[in-house]
Design an enzyme around this catalytic site. Structure first.
Site, mmCIF file in Angstrom:
data_model
loop_
_atom_site.group_PDB
_atom_site.id
_atom_site.type_symbol
_atom_site.label_atom_id
_atom_site.label_comp_id
_atom_site.label_asym_id
_atom_site.label_seq_id
_atom_site.Cartn_x
_atom_site.Cartn_y
_atom_site.Cartn_z
ATOM 1 N N ASP A 7 0.877 -1.179 0.000
ATOM 2 C CA ASP A 7 0.000 0.000 0.000
ATOM 3 C C ASP A 7 0.915 1.231 0.000
ATOM 4 O O ASP A 7 2.141 1.112 -0.152
ATOM 5 C CB ASP A 7 -1.011 -0.036 1.160
ATOM 6 C CG ASP A 7 -0.404 0.330 2.503
ATOM 7 O OD1 ASP A 7 0.836 0.461 2.601
ATOM 8 O OD2 ASP A 7 -1.171 0.480 3.473
ATOM 9 N N HIS A 8 0.313 2.403 0.193
ATOM 10 C CA HIS A 8 1.095 3.643 0.146
ATOM 11 C C HIS A 8 2.185 3.679 1.225
ATOM 12 O O HIS A 8 3.243 4.256 1.015
ATOM 13 C CB HIS A 8 0.167 4.854 0.286
ATOM 14 C CG HIS A 8 -0.793 4.745 1.439
ATOM 15 N ND1 HIS A 8 -1.845 3.847 1.438
ATOM 16 C CD2 HIS A 8 -0.845 5.378 2.632
ATOM 17 C CE1 HIS A 8 -2.508 3.959 2.579
ATOM 18 N NE2 HIS A 8 -1.915 4.870 3.313
ATOM 19 N N CYS A 64 3.200 -2.951 3.912
ATOM 20 C CA CYS A 64 2.370 -1.786 4.210
ATOM 21 C C CYS A 64 3.152 -0.960 5.230
ATOM 22 O O CYS A 64 4.350 -1.185 5.410
ATOM 23 C CB CYS A 64 0.958 -2.173 4.662
ATOM 24 S SG CYS A 64 0.817 -3.028 6.239
ATOM 25 N N GLY A 65 2.507 -0.020 5.892
ATOM 26 C CA GLY A 65 3.254 0.828 6.822
ATOM 27 C C GLY A 65 3.920 0.012 7.918
ATOM 28 O O GLY A 65 5.108 0.162 8.211
ATOM 29 N N THR A 66 3.134 -0.865 8.523
ATOM 30 C CA THR A 66 3.653 -1.706 9.609
ATOM 31 C C THR A 66 3.909 -3.139 9.159
ATOM 32 O O THR A 66 4.592 -3.887 9.858
ATOM 33 C CB THR A 66 2.615 -1.787 10.739
ATOM 34 O OG1 THR A 66 1.396 -2.302 10.171
ATOM 35 C CG2 THR A 66 2.361 -0.421 11.366
ATOM 36 N N GLY A 67 3.289 -3.549 8.070
ATOM 37 C CA GLY A 67 3.304 -4.956 7.653
ATOM 38 C C GLY A 67 2.205 -5.758 8.328
ATOM 39 O O GLY A 67 1.976 -6.923 7.970
ATOM 40 N N GLY A 69 -1.381 -4.996 8.832
ATOM 41 C CA GLY A 69 -2.679 -5.123 8.160
ATOM 42 C C GLY A 69 -2.602 -6.010 6.921
ATOM 43 O O GLY A 69 -3.462 -6.881 6.703
ATOM 44 N N HIS A 97 10.879 -23.343 9.657
ATOM 45 C CA HIS A 97 9.900 -23.975 10.547
ATOM 46 C C HIS A 97 8.471 -23.887 10.033
ATOM 47 O O HIS A 97 7.685 -24.805 10.256
ATOM 48 C CB HIS A 97 9.933 -23.317 11.933
ATOM 49 C CG HIS A 97 11.205 -23.553 12.677
ATOM 50 N ND1 HIS A 97 11.334 -23.306 14.030
ATOM 51 C CD2 HIS A 97 12.415 -24.013 12.273
ATOM 52 C CE1 HIS A 97 12.563 -23.603 14.413
ATOM 53 N NE2 HIS A 97 13.248 -24.027 13.361
ATOM 54 N N ASN A 98 8.103 -22.757 9.414
ATOM 55 C CA ASN A 98 6.695 -22.540 9.020
ATOM 56 C C ASN A 98 6.475 -22.692 7.525
ATOM 57 O O ASN A 98 5.334 -22.586 7.068
ATOM 58 C CB ASN A 98 6.213 -21.130 9.422
ATOM 59 C CG ASN A 98 6.620 -20.708 10.811
ATOM 60 O OD1 ASN A 98 7.285 -19.679 10.994
ATOM 61 N ND2 ASN A 98 6.247 -21.496 11.804
ATOM 62 N N ARG A 108 7.458 1.408 7.255
ATOM 63 C CA ARG A 108 7.768 2.444 8.242
ATOM 64 C C ARG A 108 8.512 1.853 9.434
ATOM 65 O O ARG A 108 8.697 2.524 10.443
ATOM 66 C CB ARG A 108 6.467 3.114 8.715
ATOM 67 C CG ARG A 108 5.729 3.824 7.593
ATOM 68 C CD ARG A 108 4.336 4.302 8.028
ATOM 69 N NE ARG A 108 3.639 4.921 6.898
ATOM 70 C CZ ARG A 108 2.315 4.991 6.791
ATOM 71 N NH1 ARG A 108 1.537 4.506 7.736
ATOM 72 N NH2 ARG A 108 1.761 5.551 5.734
ATOM 73 N N ARG A 132 8.304 -32.750 12.496
ATOM 74 C CA ARG A 132 7.547 -31.991 13.507
ATOM 75 C C ARG A 132 7.040 -30.662 12.941
ATOM 76 O O ARG A 132 5.955 -30.201 13.272
ATOM 77 C CB ARG A 132 8.373 -31.791 14.781
ATOM 78 C CG ARG A 132 9.559 -30.864 14.665
ATOM 79 C CD ARG A 132 10.353 -30.844 15.978
ATOM 80 N NE ARG A 132 11.339 -29.791 16.027
ATOM 81 C CZ ARG A 132 12.516 -29.801 15.398
ATOM 82 N NH1 ARG A 132 12.840 -30.824 14.618
ATOM 83 N NH2 ARG A 132 13.359 -28.793 15.527
ATOM 84 N N HIS A 133 7.843 -30.069 12.064
ATOM 85 C CA HIS A 133 7.409 -28.792 11.475
ATOM 86 C C HIS A 133 6.294 -29.025 10.447
ATOM 87 O O HIS A 133 5.323 -28.270 10.398
ATOM 88 C CB HIS A 133 8.593 -28.067 10.848
ATOM 89 C CG HIS A 133 9.620 -27.648 11.850
ATOM 90 N ND1 HIS A 133 9.290 -26.943 12.991
ATOM 91 C CD2 HIS A 133 10.958 -27.860 11.917
ATOM 92 C CE1 HIS A 133 10.384 -26.716 13.699
ATOM 93 N NE2 HIS A 133 11.415 -27.275 13.075
ATOM 94 N N ARG A 136 3.058 -29.619 12.303
ATOM 95 C CA ARG A 136 2.474 -28.389 12.874
ATOM 96 C C ARG A 136 1.864 -27.518 11.773
ATOM 97 O O ARG A 136 0.810 -26.902 11.976
ATOM 98 C CB ARG A 136 3.560 -27.626 13.647
ATOM 99 C CG ARG A 136 3.951 -28.353 14.916
ATOM 100 C CD ARG A 136 5.247 -27.861 15.510
ATOM 101 N NE ARG A 136 5.674 -28.724 16.601
ATOM 102 C CZ ARG A 136 6.931 -28.806 17.039
ATOM 103 N NH1 ARG A 136 7.881 -28.065 16.508
ATOM 104 N NH2 ARG A 136 7.230 -29.624 18.037
HETATM 105 C C1 RB5 Z 1 -1.866 3.057 6.280
HETATM 106 O O1 RB5 Z 1 -1.771 4.332 6.799
HETATM 107 C C2 RB5 Z 1 -1.494 2.018 7.325
HETATM 108 O O2 RB5 Z 1 -2.553 1.837 8.191
HETATM 109 C C3 RB5 Z 1 -1.122 0.739 6.652
HETATM 110 O O3 RB5 Z 1 -0.036 0.952 5.791
HETATM 111 C C4 RB5 Z 1 -0.689 -0.406 7.556
HETATM 112 O O4 RB5 Z 1 0.296 -0.018 8.447
HETATM 113 C C5 RB5 Z 1 -1.775 -1.170 8.181
HETATM 114 O O5 RB5 Z 1 -1.563 -2.139 8.912
#
Ligand code: RB5
Length: 142
Positions: A7-8, A64-67, A69, A97-98, A108, A132-133, A136
């Site tokens: 995403d952005h 995404c910003g945090t990865g 969502g 493992h996964n 970010r 085992r992996h 699971r």
């Molecule tokens: C977008 O602003 C932000 O919410 C998205 O990139 C992400 O971090 C969601 O988990």
């Protein structure tokens, strides 16, 4: 073929990763977004997840910003094991493992230099294949 999407919040990092992967000789299908304009991460996360689940692409990379969502959205698709990683240890362990088939990162959260190392670790580490992996992982699927 690899699938990539963002995403952005992950656009700049996706462009860096794309350049790197192309230099390394990987074939990559880009599911967008294609500009820093705001988009909804679930649509992109699911598009990449379907490409991997359907076998069109071998593995995926989502940013995404945090990865967070985008990995939650991808993990709703059957057969997808999307792992949010901010370090190489986790990227290696989730392959071993996964047998994770999608790497998620936060644009970010991790800097570009570190992110490229995480990508390389994820793409070059094979699943251990240990019983085992495998057991699971089979327990994760409904
Ligand atoms: C977008 O602003 C932000 O919410 C998205 O990139 C992400 O971090 C969601 O988990």
């Amino acid at each position: 073929m690899l699938a990539i999407g963002c995403d952005h919040g992950g656009y700049e990092l996706k462009q860096e990763i794309l350049k790197h992967l192309e230099k390394e000789g990987y074939e990559v299908k880009d599911f967008g977004c294609f500009s820093p304009e705001a988009v909804d991460y679930p649509a992109i996360g699911k598009a990449v997840a379907h490409a991997v689940a359907d076998g069109e692409c071998e593995k995926g990379i989502l940013i995404c910003g945090t990865g967070i969502g985008i990995s939650i959205a991808a993990n709703k698709v059957k057969g997808i094991r999307a792992a949010l990683c901010s370090d190489c240890f986790s990227a290696e362990a989730t392959r071993l493992h996964n047998d994770a088939n999608i790497l998620a990162m936060g644009g970010r959260v991790v800097g570009p230099g570190h992110a490229l190392k995480i990508v390389d670790t994820f793409l070059t580490t094979e699943f251990s294949g240990e019983e085992r992996h495998a057991r699971r992982i089979s327990m994760i699927e409904d």
